[in-house]
Scaffold this active site. Structure first.
Site, PDB file in Angstrom:
ATOM      1  N   LYS A  95      18.877  34.119  39.868  1.00  0.00           N
ATOM      2  CA  LYS A  95      19.535  35.328  39.344  1.00  0.00           C
ATOM      3  C   LYS A  95      20.376  35.072  38.091  1.00  0.00           C
ATOM      4  O   LYS A  95      20.497  35.937  37.239  1.00  0.00           O
ATOM      5  CB  LYS A  95      20.410  35.977  40.423  1.00  0.00           C
ATOM      6  CG  LYS A  95      19.613  36.786  41.438  1.00  0.00           C
ATOM      7  CD  LYS A  95      20.523  37.710  42.237  1.00  0.00           C
ATOM      8  CE  LYS A  95      19.714  38.607  43.151  1.00  0.00           C
ATOM      9  NZ  LYS A  95      19.180  37.846  44.322  1.00  0.00           N
ATOM     10  N   GLU A 117      26.383  46.898  40.933  1.00  0.00           N
ATOM     11  CA  GLU A 117      26.567  46.985  42.376  1.00  0.00           C
ATOM     12  C   GLU A 117      26.037  45.689  42.977  1.00  0.00           C
ATOM     13  O   GLU A 117      25.293  44.944  42.332  1.00  0.00           O
ATOM     14  CB  GLU A 117      25.796  48.166  42.956  1.00  0.00           C
ATOM     15  CG  GLU A 117      24.298  47.956  43.099  1.00  0.00           C
ATOM     16  CD  GLU A 117      23.566  47.946  41.765  1.00  0.00           C
ATOM     17  OE1 GLU A 117      24.110  48.497  40.788  1.00  0.00           O
ATOM     18  OE2 GLU A 117      22.465  47.374  41.705  1.00  0.00           O
ATOM     19  N   SER A 384      13.257  30.299  44.979  1.00  0.00           N
ATOM     20  CA  SER A 384      14.191  31.128  44.200  1.00  0.00           C
ATOM     21  C   SER A 384      15.662  30.780  44.406  1.00  0.00           C
ATOM     22  O   SER A 384      16.479  31.029  43.523  1.00  0.00           O
ATOM     23  CB  SER A 384      13.952  32.607  44.495  1.00  0.00           C
ATOM     24  OG  SER A 384      14.027  32.864  45.879  1.00  0.00           O
TER      25      SER A 384
END
Ligand SMILES: *Cc1c(COP(=O)(O)O)cnc(C)c1O
Length: 406
Positions: A95, A117, A384
Site C-alpha cells: 500500500k 477513510e 502483498s
C-alpha cells in the site's frame, strides 16, 4: 485485443476500461477530479517528480523488494513457487507504493492535508506514514466499530501524527467512514486531497494507483528473468480492490502465454450472501463510490454486505480494470475460503519462515492448488503484506494447527 499501447489506451480519456470505470460523482467533485487528473499528467511525467519518487522508493521504502524462491513449499506441493516480497516494503505491505505517489503529487500540487477513510486501518497507516514523511497533515476517518477492533493500527496512525476521526452514524464501519471522509474533503478541496486506497473510485484514481503500483511488476519481471532466465508461467495475487494484483499483472499483460490469476475471498462460503466478497466470481455490473465495476448487490441494487477473514479484501466492488480483464478473459478470478487461507498462513510460516498477511494468504492458498495441478510450471505470487497485524486474531480465533488437531 492487443496489449500494445495498452497503458496509453486504458483507461480512455474519460476514465473507462471498456464499459467499466468512469466518474459518477457530484459536479463539485468533478471539477476537482479534473484538476487532479491534469496535475497528474503534467507533474508525474516531469523529470523532477520521477527522480524524487525513485529516490524515495530506494532510500525510504527499501525498494526493490526481493523475489524469493520457496524451496520447501515447492518441494512439498510441486511446481516452482516464487514470491515478490512486498511484505518487505516499508510499513509491511504494497500500500505504501501508491500512498507515497499520491502524497508526492499532493506536495507538488501545494496541498496541505491528506484525507482518507480506512476500514481495518491498513490504508490509514500507510497514508499516515506518507504524510509524516512529507510533513503534510493527515486526517483518517474510521468507523467507531473498526476503531474498537483495530486498536494497534489506530495507535500507529496517532503515533505517526495523523488525526483519527471516529464515525458514529449508521453501522459505524467502512461505508460510513467513506461518506464522512468525502464530506470533510468537500469542505476544503483546495487545500486537501482525497487519497484512495486501491485501484477504485472515480477517474483518475484507478489509473493513478495502478501507475504507482506498476513498480512491483516491473521489478518482479526483471528479477524473475535474472534468476531463472525465463518468464513465469503463472502470476497470482489476491484481489480486494485490486491494487497489488494490478501492480504485478501490469508487467505481464502483453505476454499471452502467461496466466494471470486473481484470488478473491470466499469467506465462509460463496453460497451464503453476506459471508464472502467474491465480487468478480458472483457480482454483476453496477456503480459504487463513483465508478462502474462488477459489484455484489442485494435485490434492491445496493452494495451487498460482504465478509472475509482478511479485512483488506472485504469490499463489494472491485477495480474497473479487473472488471474489464475478466470480460476479456485476460485474467482469471478464483476464490479461496477462510479455512484454506488460515491453512496457507501456517504453511508458509512453517515451511519458509515468512508470516504472510491474511490477504496474501489467499494468494498462497491458490498458488498451492495451482502447483499441485501443474507440477511442471512456475508460479510468481505477489506476497502483498506481512502477517504481524493478524497474529492475535488468528491465534484467538483459530489457535495453532497442533492444538486444533488435539
Ligand atoms: C489492503 C491490502 C490488500 C488488498 O488491497 P488490493 O487493493 O486488492 O491490493 C491486500 N493485501 C494486503 C497486505 C493489504 O493490506
Amino acid at each position: 485485443m492487443t496489449f500494445k499501447n495498452y497503458f496509453k489506451n486504458y483507461p480512455n480519456e474519460k476514465g473507462y476500461f471498456g464499459e467499466f470505470g468512469g466518474s459518477f460523482i457530484p459536479p463539485v467533485l468533478e471539477e476537482e477530479m479534473k484538476r487532479i487528473n491534469e496535475a497528474y499528467y503534467s507533474i508525474s511525467k516531469s523529470h523532477e517528480f520521477i527522480s524524487e519518487l525513485r529516490s524515495i522508493r530506494k532510500h525510504f521504502q527499501g525498494r526493490p523488494t526481493p523475489v524469493y524462491y520457496c524451496n520447501r513449499l515447492s518441494e512439498k506441493y510441486g511446481g516452482r513457487i516464487y514470491l515478490k516480497r512486498e511484505d518487505l516494503n516499508h510499513s509491511g505491505a504494497h500500500k505504501l507504493n501508491h500512498c507515497m505517489g499520491e502524497a508526492l503529487l499532493a506536495k507538488y500540487m501545494g496541498k496541505k492535508k491528506l484525507i482518507a477513510e480506512t476500514g481495518a486501518g491498513q490504508h490509514g497507516v500507510a497514508l499516515a506514514t506518507a504524510a509524516a514523511y512529507f510533513g503534510l497533515e493527515c486526517e483518517i476517518h474510521m468507523g467507531e466499530v473498526d476503531i474498537a477492533k483495530e486498536h494497534p493500527n489506530v495507535m500507529r496512525m496517532k503515533i505517526l501524527g495523523a488525526t483519527v476521526v471516529p464515525v458514529t452514524h449508521g453501522l459505524k464501519t467502512l461505508k460510513e467512514a467513506v461518506d464522512s471522509a468525502f464530506q470533510a474533503y468537500l469542505q476544503d478541496p483546495i487545500n486537501t486531497i482525497y487519497c484512495i486506497g486501491s485501484v477504485v473510485g472515480p477517474h483518475p484514481f484507478p489509473m493513478m494507483v495502478r501507475e504507482f503500483q506498476r513498480v512491483v511488476g516491473i521489478e518482479a519481471r526483471d528479477q524473475f528473468e535474472e534468476m531463472t532466465g525465463e518468464l513465469p508461467d503463472n502470476i497470482v495475487a489476491c484481489v480486494g480492490g485490486g491494487s497489488n494484483a494490478m501492480g504485478i499483472f501490469s508487467a505481464f499483460l502483453d505476454e499471452k502465454n502467461i496466466k494471470l490469476h486473481g484470488v478473491e475471498p470466499a469467506g465462509k462460503g460463496i453460497d451464503k450472501e453476506g459471508k464472502h466478497a467474491a465480487t468478480l466470481s458472483l457480482g454483476s455490473p453496477g456503480v459504487i463510490h463513483g465508478f462502474k465495476c462488477y459489484l455484489l448487490q442485494d435485490k434492491a441494487g445496493e452494495p451487498a454486505p460482504v465478509y472475509s477473514v482478511a479485512s483488506g479484501l472485504d469490499y463489494p466492488g472491485v477495480g474497473p480494470e479487473h472488471s474489464m480483464l475478466k470480460d476479456l478473459k485476460r485474467a482469471e478470478y478464483h476464490h479461496i475460503n477462510d479455512q484454506e487461507c488460515i491453512d496457507a498462513f501456517f504453511e508458509l510460516s512453517r515451511l519458509e519462515g515468512i508470516i504472510p498477511a491474511l490477504e496474501s494468504s489467499h494468494a498462497i492458498a491458490y498458488a498451492i492448488k495451482l502447483a499441485k495441478a501443474n507440477p511442471k510450471q512456475s508460479i510468481l505470487v505477489n506476497l502483498s503484506g506481512r502477517g504481524d497485524k493478524d497474529l492475535d486474531y488468528v491465534i484467538d480465533t483459530y489457535g495453532l494447527p497442533e492444538d486444533r488437531k488435539a
